[in-house]
Structures are given as C-alpha cells and as structure tokens.
Design a protein around this motif. Structure first.
Motif, PDB file in Angstrom:
ATOM      1  N   ALA A  27      34.013  36.981  45.617  1.00 39.92           N
ATOM      2  CA  ALA A  27      33.690  38.393  45.391  1.00 39.92           C
ATOM      3  C   ALA A  27      34.907  39.271  45.643  1.00 39.92           C
ATOM      4  O   ALA A  27      35.176  40.215  44.900  1.00 39.92           O
ATOM      5  CB  ALA A  27      32.535  38.810  46.287  1.00 39.92           C
ATOM      6  N   ASP A  28      35.658  38.947  46.701  1.00 38.34           N
ATOM      7  CA  ASP A  28      36.868  39.704  47.025  1.00 38.34           C
ATOM      8  C   ASP A  28      37.872  39.626  45.883  1.00 38.34           C
ATOM      9  O   ASP A  28      38.496  40.633  45.513  1.00 38.34           O
ATOM     10  CB  ASP A  28      37.488  39.166  48.311  1.00 38.34           C
ATOM     11  CG  ASP A  28      38.752  39.912  48.702  1.00 38.34           C
ATOM     12  OD1 ASP A  28      38.639  41.014  49.268  1.00 38.34           O
ATOM     13  OD2 ASP A  28      39.859  39.402  48.431  1.00 38.34           O
TER      14      ASP A  28
ATOM     15  N   TYR B 276      39.309  42.641  43.657  1.00 40.54           N
ATOM     16  CA  TYR B 276      40.763  42.832  43.635  1.00 40.54           C
ATOM     17  C   TYR B 276      41.274  42.888  42.196  1.00 40.54           C
ATOM     18  O   TYR B 276      42.062  43.779  41.844  1.00 40.54           O
ATOM     19  CB  TYR B 276      41.455  41.692  44.389  1.00 40.54           C
ATOM     20  CG  TYR B 276      42.961  41.693  44.207  1.00 40.54           C
ATOM     21  CD1 TYR B 276      43.771  42.533  44.973  1.00 40.54           C
ATOM     22  CD2 TYR B 276      43.564  40.866  43.262  1.00 40.54           C
ATOM     23  CE1 TYR B 276      45.150  42.546  44.794  1.00 40.54           C
ATOM     24  CE2 TYR B 276      44.942  40.882  43.072  1.00 40.54           C
ATOM     25  CZ  TYR B 276      45.724  41.716  43.844  1.00 40.54           C
ATOM     26  OH  TYR B 276      47.085  41.737  43.648  1.00 40.54           O
ATOM     27  N   GLU B 277      40.854  41.934  41.388  1.00 40.90           N
ATOM     28  CA  GLU B 277      41.301  41.899  39.993  1.00 40.90           C
ATOM     29  C   GLU B 277      40.856  43.140  39.238  1.00 40.90           C
ATOM     30  O   GLU B 277      41.598  43.673  38.402  1.00 40.90           O
ATOM     31  CB  GLU B 277      40.759  40.644  39.307  1.00 40.90           C
ATOM     32  CG  GLU B 277      41.393  39.352  39.800  1.00 40.90           C
ATOM     33  CD  GLU B 277      40.789  38.116  39.170  1.00 40.90           C
ATOM     34  OE1 GLU B 277      41.431  37.056  39.217  1.00 40.90           O
ATOM     35  OE2 GLU B 277      39.658  38.210  38.623  1.00 40.90           O
ATOM     36  N   LEU B 278      39.659  43.609  39.544  1.00 48.62           N
ATOM     37  CA  LEU B 278      39.135  44.801  38.877  1.00 48.62           C
ATOM     38  C   LEU B 278      39.953  46.040  39.257  1.00 48.62           C
ATOM     39  O   LEU B 278      40.357  46.818  38.385  1.00 48.62           O
ATOM     40  CB  LEU B 278      37.669  45.003  39.255  1.00 48.62           C
ATOM     41  CG  LEU B 278      36.915  46.114  38.520  1.00 48.62           C
ATOM     42  CD1 LEU B 278      36.845  45.817  37.037  1.00 48.62           C
ATOM     43  CD2 LEU B 278      35.517  46.279  39.087  1.00 48.62           C
ATOM     44  N   VAL B 279      40.209  46.209  40.547  1.00 43.44           N
ATOM     45  CA  VAL B 279      40.995  47.360  41.008  1.00 43.44           C
ATOM     46  C   VAL B 279      42.411  47.296  40.439  1.00 43.44           C
ATOM     47  O   VAL B 279      42.939  48.297  39.940  1.00 43.44           O
ATOM     48  CB  VAL B 279      41.040  47.414  42.548  1.00 43.44           C
ATOM     49  CG1 VAL B 279      42.011  48.493  43.019  1.00 43.44           C
ATOM     50  CG2 VAL B 279      39.650  47.680  43.112  1.00 43.44           C
ATOM     51  N   GLN B 280      43.034  46.123  40.507  1.00 43.59           N
ATOM     52  CA  GLN B 280      44.396  45.978  39.994  1.00 43.59           C
ATOM     53  C   GLN B 280      44.466  46.266  38.497  1.00 43.59           C
ATOM     54  O   GLN B 280      45.407  46.924  38.015  1.00 43.59           O
ATOM     55  CB  GLN B 280      44.901  44.560  40.271  1.00 43.59           C
ATOM     56  CG  GLN B 280      46.370  44.355  39.943  1.00 43.59           C
ATOM     57  CD  GLN B 280      47.296  45.160  40.828  1.00 43.59           C
ATOM     58  OE1 GLN B 280      47.465  44.852  42.014  1.00 43.59           O
ATOM     59  NE2 GLN B 280      47.914  46.188  40.283  1.00 43.59           N
ATOM     60  N   PHE B 281      43.468  45.817  37.765  1.00 45.07           N
ATOM     61  CA  PHE B 281      43.418  46.055  36.327  1.00 45.07           C
ATOM     62  C   PHE B 281      43.351  47.553  36.027  1.00 45.07           C
ATOM     63  O   PHE B 281      44.083  48.068  35.174  1.00 45.07           O
ATOM     64  CB  PHE B 281      42.205  45.339  35.727  1.00 45.07           C
ATOM     65  CG  PHE B 281      41.984  45.638  34.272  1.00 45.07           C
ATOM     66  CD1 PHE B 281      42.741  45.023  33.296  1.00 45.07           C
ATOM     67  CD2 PHE B 281      41.015  46.547  33.883  1.00 45.07           C
ATOM     68  CE1 PHE B 281      42.538  45.308  31.959  1.00 45.07           C
ATOM     69  CE2 PHE B 281      40.808  46.841  32.546  1.00 45.07           C
ATOM     70  CZ  PHE B 281      41.573  46.216  31.583  1.00 45.07           C
ATOM     71  N   PHE B 282      42.480  48.263  36.754  1.00 42.44           N
ATOM     72  CA  PHE B 282      42.326  49.685  36.487  1.00 42.44           C
ATOM     73  C   PHE B 282      43.516  50.504  36.989  1.00 42.44           C
ATOM     74  O   PHE B 282      43.780  51.591  36.470  1.00 42.44           O
ATOM     75  CB  PHE B 282      41.020  50.203  37.094  1.00 42.44           C
ATOM     76  CG  PHE B 282      39.838  49.988  36.189  1.00 42.44           C
ATOM     77  CD1 PHE B 282      39.658  50.775  35.066  1.00 42.44           C
ATOM     78  CD2 PHE B 282      38.923  48.987  36.450  1.00 42.44           C
ATOM     79  CE1 PHE B 282      38.586  50.574  34.227  1.00 42.44           C
ATOM     80  CE2 PHE B 282      37.850  48.783  35.612  1.00 42.44           C
ATOM     81  CZ  PHE B 282      37.671  49.573  34.492  1.00 42.44           C
ATOM     82  N   ILE B 283      44.248  49.991  37.969  1.00 47.58           N
ATOM     83  CA  ILE B 283      45.490  50.653  38.375  1.00 47.58           C
ATOM     84  C   ILE B 283      46.476  50.646  37.213  1.00 47.58           C
ATOM     85  O   ILE B 283      47.121  51.661  36.903  1.00 47.58           O
ATOM     86  CB  ILE B 283      46.102  49.968  39.610  1.00 47.58           C
ATOM     87  CG1 ILE B 283      45.286  50.312  40.862  1.00 47.58           C
ATOM     88  CG2 ILE B 283      47.559  50.399  39.805  1.00 47.58           C
ATOM     89  CD1 ILE B 283      45.716  49.564  42.105  1.00 47.58           C
ATOM     90  N   HIS B 284      46.586  49.512  36.544  1.00 51.64           N
ATOM     91  CA  HIS B 284      47.462  49.419  35.373  1.00 51.64           C
ATOM     92  C   HIS B 284      46.963  50.308  34.239  1.00 51.64           C
ATOM     93  O   HIS B 284      47.758  50.918  33.514  1.00 51.64           O
ATOM     94  CB  HIS B 284      47.561  47.963  34.906  1.00 51.64           C
ATOM     95  CG  HIS B 284      48.333  47.075  35.824  1.00 51.64           C
ATOM     96  ND1 HIS B 284      49.601  47.384  36.283  1.00 51.64           N
ATOM     97  CD2 HIS B 284      48.018  45.882  36.398  1.00 51.64           C
ATOM     98  CE1 HIS B 284      50.041  46.420  37.083  1.00 51.64           C
ATOM     99  NE2 HIS B 284      49.100  45.507  37.170  1.00 51.64           N
ATOM    100  N   GLU B 285      45.644  50.390  34.074  1.00 51.97           N
ATOM    101  CA  GLU B 285      45.086  51.249  33.032  1.00 51.97           C
ATOM    102  C   GLU B 285      45.352  52.724  33.335  1.00 51.97           C
ATOM    103  O   GLU B 285      45.642  53.513  32.434  1.00 51.97           O
ATOM    104  CB  GLU B 285      43.578  51.006  32.896  1.00 51.97           C
ATOM    105  CG  GLU B 285      43.219  49.658  32.312  1.00 51.97           C
ATOM    106  CD  GLU B 285      43.755  49.473  30.900  1.00 51.97           C
ATOM    107  OE1 GLU B 285      43.606  50.395  30.075  1.00 51.97           O
ATOM    108  OE2 GLU B 285      44.354  48.416  30.620  1.00 51.97           O
ATOM    109  N   LEU B 286      45.247  53.096  34.601  1.00 55.73           N
ATOM    110  CA  LEU B 286      45.529  54.476  34.994  1.00 55.73           C
ATOM    111  C   LEU B 286      47.001  54.803  34.730  1.00 55.73           C
ATOM    112  O   LEU B 286      47.321  55.893  34.229  1.00 55.73           O
ATOM    113  CB  LEU B 286      45.204  54.682  36.474  1.00 55.73           C
ATOM    114  CG  LEU B 286      45.462  56.093  37.037  1.00 55.73           C
ATOM    115  CD1 LEU B 286      44.684  57.144  36.264  1.00 55.73           C
ATOM    116  CD2 LEU B 286      45.108  56.152  38.521  1.00 55.73           C
TER     117      LEU B 286
END
Length: 210
Positions: A158-159, A163-173
């Motif tokens: 789950a972690d 993590y992958e979701l947050v990191q992905f959206f950081i790149h999208e931002l």
C-alpha cells in the motif's frame, strides 16, 4: 550603372494583419486556458497532499489532514463542471489515480481480512484445547508470525502504491506548470514524507516543484 531589369529581383512579403475579432478570440482562449491550467494545478496539488497524508497515516504518523476528494468530484458534477485536471489536461490521470488508490485499498483490506481469519482460527484452537484438552492452541499461536508477515507485506504494498501515485502527480504538476508558464511558488504542496524526487522544501516545510 543601372542593373538590367532581368537581373533585379523583387521580394514581396505579404503580411496578414489580424482583425480585432481574431485578436480578441486568441486573447480569450489564452485567458481560458490559463484559468483552467490554474484549476488543474490546484486539483493536482490537492491530490498530492491527500494521498501523501494517507501514506503518512499508514506509516503510523498522526496526521490531521482532511480532504474528501470524492466529495469534491461530486460537487464539480453537481455544478456541471468536470474534473479539470483529468478532463482538460490529461484524461488518463483519472484511470491511473483510481487504479493506484484501489491497489492501496485492496492491500489494506487484505490486512483486515487476514487479521479476522487468523483471529477466528486462534479462537477455534482455544475452544478445541478447552474441550478436548489437546494443545491445539499451539497450532493457532504458530500462525501468528505468518500474520505479522502478511501485515508488513500488505502495508509495504500500500505504501508503494501511494508513493508511486504521489511521485507521478508531482511530475504531472511540474509538467502543467512548465507547459502553461505558471509560477511554481504559487502551488506549494503539503507533504508529510520527504522521499520524493523533483521537490524542494522551503522554510515553512512546504514542498515546491522544481
């Protein structure tokens, strides 16, 4: 000495002058796109903070972050506005977001189911021990290490999903800030974990996409 007519070449540049209506439409289009890009960046920022908060809670941190993302989506639908970050900027974001969230929630549900099953099994061995006198409880206690392994494994899974979701959206931002020339300092993100790439923290502890 005059050059012969055959030797002269005249280049005529045709300059098309835009009328006032075309200029007004272009300016309006840029204004609309800039506004939607701003909303998209704000939405992505909220996703990052809310998902990282869930990850922090999973790690045992006390987090008071509250952001009902599902409620926000329902509010947008009720107002006739769909999710700008997903529909305007990149429609695939919604599928990626939902897939990762489901993956994390599935891992957490597996922990609950495992604890329930193992608890029932240990309870059954206790009853068997009390009724028959046979030390079946030892068998039940022997499963406890397996339960610990299941819990740790599921939490790590789950972690990783969060993590992958947050990191992905950081790149999208970062992508939307660069594409529409937004000011990154206006989109600071509250992060509880500091192991992400592509961000730097200011004195207030908030992350700025770099």
């Amino acid at each position: 000495m005059d050059c012969p007519t055959s030797m002269t070449s005249t280049r005529v540049r045709r300059v098309r002058v835009k009328d006032s209506i075309e200029v007004a439409l272009e300016l309006n289009e840029k204004s609309v796109y800039s506004h939607i890009a701003h909303e998209s960046a704000e939405d992505i920022k909220r996703i990052i903070s809310s998902m990282d908060a869930e990850r922090a809670k999973l790690r045992g941190e006390v987090v008071y972050h509250q952001d009902d993302w599902d409620a926000l989506i329902r509010e947008r639908i009720r107002k006739g506005k769909r999710h700008t970050a997903f529909d305007f900027y990149n429609p695939l974001l919604l599928d990626i977001w939902e897939k990762k969230v489901k993956e994390a929630k599935k891992a957490l549900k597996f922990i609950k189911y495992s604890i329930g099953i193992v608890t029932l099994f240990i309870g059954a061995t206790i009853v068997i021990t009390m009724v028959s006198g046979y030390p079946a409880i030892l068998l039940g206690l022997g499963i406890a290490p397996i339960l610990l392994f299941i819990v740790d494994y599921s939490k790590e899974k789950a972690d990783l999903a969060y993590y992958e979701l947050v990191q992905f959206f950081i790149h999208e931002l970062k992508g939307i800030i660069e594409r529409f020339q937004l000011n990154s300092k206006e989109y600071k993100v509250k992060l509880y974990n500091r192991d992400y790439d592509g961000v730097e923290f200011d004195r207030s502890g908030k992350a700025i996409v770099k």
